[in-house]
Every structure is written in C-alpha cells, then in structure tokens.
Design a protein around this motif. Structure first.
Motif, PDB file in Angstrom:
ATOM      1  N   ARG A  88      -4.313 -14.054   5.218  1.00 53.16           N
ATOM      2  CA  ARG A  88      -5.667 -13.743   4.755  1.00 53.16           C
ATOM      3  C   ARG A  88      -6.029 -12.301   5.073  1.00 53.16           C
ATOM      4  O   ARG A  88      -6.618 -11.591   4.250  1.00 53.16           O
ATOM      5  N   THR A  89      -5.667 -11.837   6.270  1.00 55.35           N
ATOM      6  CA  THR A  89      -5.948 -10.457   6.648  1.00 55.35           C
ATOM      7  C   THR A  89      -5.180  -9.493   5.754  1.00 55.35           C
ATOM      8  O   THR A  89      -5.718  -8.467   5.328  1.00 55.35           O
ATOM      9  N   LEU A  90      -3.931  -9.806   5.457  1.00 54.74           N
ATOM     10  CA  LEU A  90      -3.142  -8.972   4.545  1.00 54.74           C
ATOM     11  C   LEU A  90      -3.840  -8.841   3.194  1.00 54.74           C
ATOM     12  O   LEU A  90      -3.902  -7.759   2.617  1.00 54.74           O
ATOM     13  N   ARG A 118      -7.466  -4.055  -1.063  1.00 56.93           N
ATOM     14  CA  ARG A 118      -8.311  -2.916  -0.736  1.00 56.93           C
ATOM     15  C   ARG A 118      -7.974  -1.690  -1.573  1.00 56.93           C
ATOM     16  O   ARG A 118      -8.772  -0.779  -1.707  1.00 56.93           O
ATOM     17  N   GLN A 119      -6.782  -1.647  -2.132  1.00 53.69           N
ATOM     18  CA  GLN A 119      -6.377  -0.496  -2.933  1.00 53.69           C
ATOM     19  C   GLN A 119      -5.588  -0.964  -4.147  1.00 53.69           C
ATOM     20  O   GLN A 119      -5.104  -2.089  -4.182  1.00 53.69           O
ATOM     21  N   VAL A 120      -5.460  -0.085  -5.114  1.00 51.79           N
ATOM     22  CA  VAL A 120      -4.726  -0.406  -6.330  1.00 51.79           C
ATOM     23  C   VAL A 120      -3.320   0.153  -6.210  1.00 51.79           C
ATOM     24  O   VAL A 120      -3.138   1.333  -5.897  1.00 51.79           O
ATOM     25  N   PHE A 121      -2.347  -0.690  -6.412  1.00 52.96           N
ATOM     26  CA  PHE A 121      -0.954  -0.268  -6.417  1.00 52.96           C
ATOM     27  C   PHE A 121      -0.472  -0.253  -7.862  1.00 52.96           C
ATOM     28  O   PHE A 121      -0.719  -1.185  -8.611  1.00 52.96           O
ATOM     29  N   THR A 122       0.218   0.819  -8.226  1.00 54.47           N
ATOM     30  CA  THR A 122       0.696   0.933  -9.605  1.00 54.47           C
ATOM     31  C   THR A 122       2.116   0.419  -9.780  1.00 54.47           C
ATOM     32  O   THR A 122       2.586   0.293 -10.903  1.00 54.47           O
ATOM     33  N   SER A 123       2.793   0.135  -8.677  1.00 59.01           N
ATOM     34  CA  SER A 123       4.152  -0.412  -8.762  1.00 59.01           C
ATOM     35  C   SER A 123       4.463  -1.222  -7.512  1.00 59.01           C
ATOM     36  O   SER A 123       3.813  -1.081  -6.478  1.00 59.01           O
ATOM     37  N   ASN A 124       5.474  -2.050  -7.614  1.00 61.12           N
ATOM     38  CA  ASN A 124       5.908  -2.831  -6.470  1.00 61.12           C
ATOM     39  C   ASN A 124       6.495  -1.922  -5.394  1.00 61.12           C
ATOM     40  O   ASN A 124       6.327  -2.177  -4.201  1.00 61.12           O
ATOM     41  N   GLU A 166       6.110   0.420   0.042  1.00 63.44           N
ATOM     42  CA  GLU A 166       6.028   1.598   0.915  1.00 63.44           C
ATOM     43  C   GLU A 166       4.755   1.590   1.758  1.00 63.44           C
ATOM     44  O   GLU A 166       4.743   2.102   2.879  1.00 63.44           O
ATOM     45  N   ALA A 167       3.694   1.017   1.242  1.00 63.50           N
ATOM     46  CA  ALA A 167       2.419   1.007   1.956  1.00 63.50           C
ATOM     47  C   ALA A 167       2.357  -0.076   3.030  1.00 63.50           C
ATOM     48  O   ALA A 167       1.520   0.002   3.938  1.00 63.50           O
ATOM     49  N   LEU A 168       3.225  -1.064   2.967  1.00 60.93           N
ATOM     50  CA  LEU A 168       3.142  -2.177   3.913  1.00 60.93           C
ATOM     51  C   LEU A 168       3.534  -1.780   5.331  1.00 60.93           C
ATOM     52  O   LEU A 168       2.833  -2.127   6.285  1.00 60.93           O
ATOM     53  N   ALA A 169       4.624  -1.068   5.510  1.00 61.40           N
ATOM     54  CA  ALA A 169       5.094  -0.718   6.859  1.00 61.40           C
ATOM     55  C   ALA A 169       4.044   0.067   7.663  1.00 61.40           C
ATOM     56  O   ALA A 169       3.780  -0.287   8.813  1.00 61.40           O
ATOM     57  N   PRO A 170       3.422   1.097   7.098  1.00 59.37           N
ATOM     58  CA  PRO A 170       2.382   1.799   7.868  1.00 59.37           C
ATOM     59  C   PRO A 170       1.186   0.908   8.208  1.00 59.37           C
ATOM     60  O   PRO A 170       0.621   1.004   9.297  1.00 59.37           O
TER      61      PRO A 170
END
Length: 69
Positions: free
Chosen positions: A19-21, A28-34, A39-43
């Motif tokens: 749920r937190t994810l 919370r943001q728009v991703f244009t590709s998988n 890349e955004a998950l690790a940070p």
C-alpha cells in the motif's frame, strides 16, 4: 510457510508495504516506461529503509532495527 489464498490479513506487513509503495511511489509520479519505473524503485527503497521515519518504530527508520545502537 504459505498463507491461505485470499487471506491478506495473514501477511499484513507485506500488504502494508504494498500500500505504501502504491501511495508514496507508484502513483505519486508518472512513469513513461517500465525501465524508468524500475530505475526509480531502488532510490525510493533506499530512502524508505534508511531515512524515512516510521511511526511504528518510534520515528526511526527500519535500518535502525538492524544496526547496533
């Protein structure tokens, strides 16, 4: 040990993280590709585990439970 199918309350910690994810990262943001999303998950996970304060831990991050005080 597996939980019974369709019984999410048996796996509450994972369900809460999911749920937190969704609310704090995925929606919370728009991703244009998988690839961009991957890349955004690790940070985000790094911040979640080492810097983000958790009320269930008295305002400490989860990493504080693993490191000696």
């Amino acid at each position: 040990v597996f939980i019974r199918p369709h019984c999410p309350w048996q796996n509450g910690k994972v369900e809460r993280l999911n749920r937190t994810l969704q609310t704090e990262w995925a929606y919370r943001q728009v991703f244009t590709s998988n690839d961009q999303r991957a890349e955004a998950l690790a940070p985000w996970l790094e911040n979640y585990n080492t810097r983000r304060r958790h009320s269930a831990l008295g305002g400490l991050p989860p990493i504080s439970r693993l490191l000696p005080t």
